[in-house]
Design a protein around this motif. Structure first.
Motif, short mmCIF file in Angstrom:
data_model
loop_
_atom_site.label_atom_id
_atom_site.label_comp_id
_atom_site.label_asym_id
_atom_site.label_seq_id
_atom_site.Cartn_x
_atom_site.Cartn_y
_atom_site.Cartn_z
N MET A 85 41.83 32.10 44.00
CA MET A 85 41.54 30.75 44.45
C MET A 85 40.09 30.40 44.14
SD MET A 85 42.06 28.97 48.20
CE MET A 85 40.98 30.08 49.08
N HIS A 86 39.87 29.21 43.57
CA HIS A 86 38.54 28.72 43.25
C HIS A 86 38.27 27.45 44.06
CE1 HIS A 86 37.76 31.25 39.56
NE2 HIS A 86 39.06 31.45 39.77
N ASN A 134 59.31 36.90 46.15
CA ASN A 134 59.70 36.29 44.87
C ASN A 134 58.65 35.34 44.33
OD1 ASN A 134 62.45 37.34 44.48
ND2 ASN A 134 62.94 36.20 46.34
N THR A 135 57.71 34.92 45.18
CA THR A 135 56.67 34.00 44.74
C THR A 135 55.83 34.66 43.65
OG1 THR A 135 56.60 33.03 46.97
CG2 THR A 135 54.74 32.56 45.50
N PRO A 136 55.61 33.99 42.52
CA PRO A 136 54.92 34.63 41.40
C PRO A 136 53.39 34.60 41.57
CG PRO A 136 55.50 32.39 40.81
CD PRO A 136 56.09 32.64 42.18
N PRO A 137 52.65 35.34 40.73
CA PRO A 137 51.19 35.29 40.75
C PRO A 137 50.69 33.84 40.72
CG PRO A 137 51.92 37.01 39.27
CD PRO A 137 53.16 36.27 39.71
N THR A 138 49.63 33.58 41.50
CA THR A 138 49.22 32.20 41.76
C THR A 138 47.74 31.99 41.53
OG1 THR A 138 50.97 32.01 43.44
CG2 THR A 138 49.19 30.38 43.52
N PHE A 139 47.40 30.86 40.91
CA PHE A 139 46.01 30.43 40.70
C PHE A 139 45.85 29.09 41.42
CE2 PHE A 139 42.63 28.23 38.41
CZ PHE A 139 41.70 29.23 38.13
N ILE A 140 44.84 28.98 42.28
CA ILE A 140 44.64 27.76 43.09
C ILE A 140 43.24 27.18 42.82
CG2 ILE A 140 44.58 26.79 45.42
CD1 ILE A 140 46.30 29.14 46.34
N VAL A 141 43.16 25.86 42.70
CA VAL A 141 41.89 25.15 42.55
C VAL A 141 41.83 24.03 43.58
CG1 VAL A 141 40.45 23.78 41.00
CG2 VAL A 141 41.84 25.62 40.06
N HIS A 142 40.69 23.90 44.28
CA HIS A 142 40.55 22.85 45.28
C HIS A 142 39.06 22.54 45.47
CE1 HIS A 142 43.50 21.21 48.43
NE2 HIS A 142 42.47 20.38 48.44
N ALA A 143 38.76 21.33 45.92
CA ALA A 143 37.38 20.93 46.23
C ALA A 143 37.20 20.86 47.74
CB ALA A 143 37.06 19.57 45.60
N LEU A 144 36.03 21.31 48.20
CA LEU A 144 35.76 21.32 49.64
C LEU A 144 35.66 19.92 50.22
CD1 LEU A 144 33.06 24.16 49.80
CD2 LEU A 144 35.51 24.34 50.23
#
Length: 330
Positions: free
Chosen positions: A295-296, A259-269
């Motif tokens: 994921m970016h 059920n989890t919808p399409p996902t876009f993730i942003v994070h810094a190392l």
């Protein structure tokens, strides 16, 4: 900058390969790597809309009285900046709607600012984002949600989650009058707001569901407890004493499903508050559940960068978000 997309199947960068081995989160996953180069996407040339935001409270007075709190609401300016307010202990949860205009079916994003469950970063991760989205003819609703802490001893994490659920219901209920496309309503969460967004998106019994989610440096794995910031957020969520089982049960990473919808993730190392490993593990679980995800990751940015004072390759993430929205969900 490192980009992970479920539709790519090649690796270009040695540094990425090393990272792949160390993280152990992308074994068998598809990915693409870019290092040091700016990724340019064509901007949508819509003009900035001159609109007046409208505020809508979530609950009636008598409904709020059923969940009393002794904590008093107050506002602080971060570093004295009037455009960077932090609201502590919200007493009257509400959404502020930004709609480009009438006569069109606009996509809409419910925006959940962060704040470590101590406050709501209402401008930097809320109103500023909403005004930016207007440039692309995307409506939004910025949520002021209540904190779990009700007094010195009582902590109710379902208070914050309940406000998020009610806010999404209100957006759907107003879709016709606001001119929204009810099939293009999603959620966007920053840090603690990312926890709330991800937890909502994983639920199976919702009357109204987000069609997509955007998670920006999300706090999505309370059970990891690998920094003081996360341990502090856990105390703000669950109180000074909590069990490992409670953390496991309330970690969105553990409950991703079909059920989890399409996902876009942003994070810094270099995020020292919420380590990037949280997003990488979340991404792995999304792929294992066959949820479309992108994921970016960026070398530099720390925690809480939002869309202000971006530098280097981090400047690209807002454009990359718009490209993903148009190519995948809108």
């Amino acid at each position: 900058m490192i980009v992970f997309r479920s539709e790519y199947s090649y690796i270009k960068d040695v540094k990425l390969k090393q990272m792949l081995i160390l993280s152990s989160v992308l074994c068998g996953c598809c990915l693409m790597a870019c290092s040091g180069a700016k990724v340019q996407h064509a901007r949508y040339k819509a003009k900035q809309k001159q609109i007046t935001p409208s505020r809508h409270e979530l609950w009636l007075k008598e409904e709020l009285a059923q969940e009393p709190s002794t904590m008093k609401e107050y506002v602080e300016l971060r570093n004295g900046d009037k455009s960077d307010r932090r609201i502590f202990f919200v007493s009257k949860p509400a959404i502020t709607a930004y709609v480009p205009g009438v006569g069109h079916h606009w996509p809409c994003i419910l925006i959940l600012p962060g704040g470590g469950f101590q406050h709501v970063a209402i401008d930097k991760e809320g109103h500023h984002i909403a005004r930016w989205l207007l440039k692309y003819d995307i409506a939004s609703a910025v949520l002021e949600y209540r904190m779990p802490q009700r007094d010195d001893k009582i902590f109710l994490p379902e208070i914050s989650s309940g406000d998020v659920k009610r806010a999404l219901e209100l957006v759907y209920e107003r879709a016709t009058s606001w001119g929204l496309d009810a099939e293009k309503i999603g959620v966007m969460g920053f840090s603690a707001g990312g926890y709330l967004a991800s937890k909502l998106s994983n639920q199976k019994d919702l009357k109204y569901r987000p069609q997509f989610q955007i998670l920006v440096y999300p706090f999505a794995a309370p059970f990891r407890q690998d920094t003081e910031a996360i341990r502090r957020a856990n105390r703000q969520l669950f109180g000074p004493e909590f069990s490992r089982d409670v953390l496991e049960q309330n970690s969105p990473e553990k409950h991703i499903n079909s059920n989890t919808p399409p996902t876009f993730i942003v994070h810094a190392l270099d995020d020292e508050k919420v380590p990037v490993g949280h997003s990488m593990a979340l991404y792995q679980q999304l792929l294992m559940a066959s949820v479309p995800a992108e994921m970016h990751l960026y070398d530099h940015g720390g925690h809480g960068f939002a869309m202000r004072a971006l530098s280097g390759s981090l400047k690209a993430w807002p454009d990359q978000l718009i490209a993903w929205l148009r190519g995948s969900v809108l």
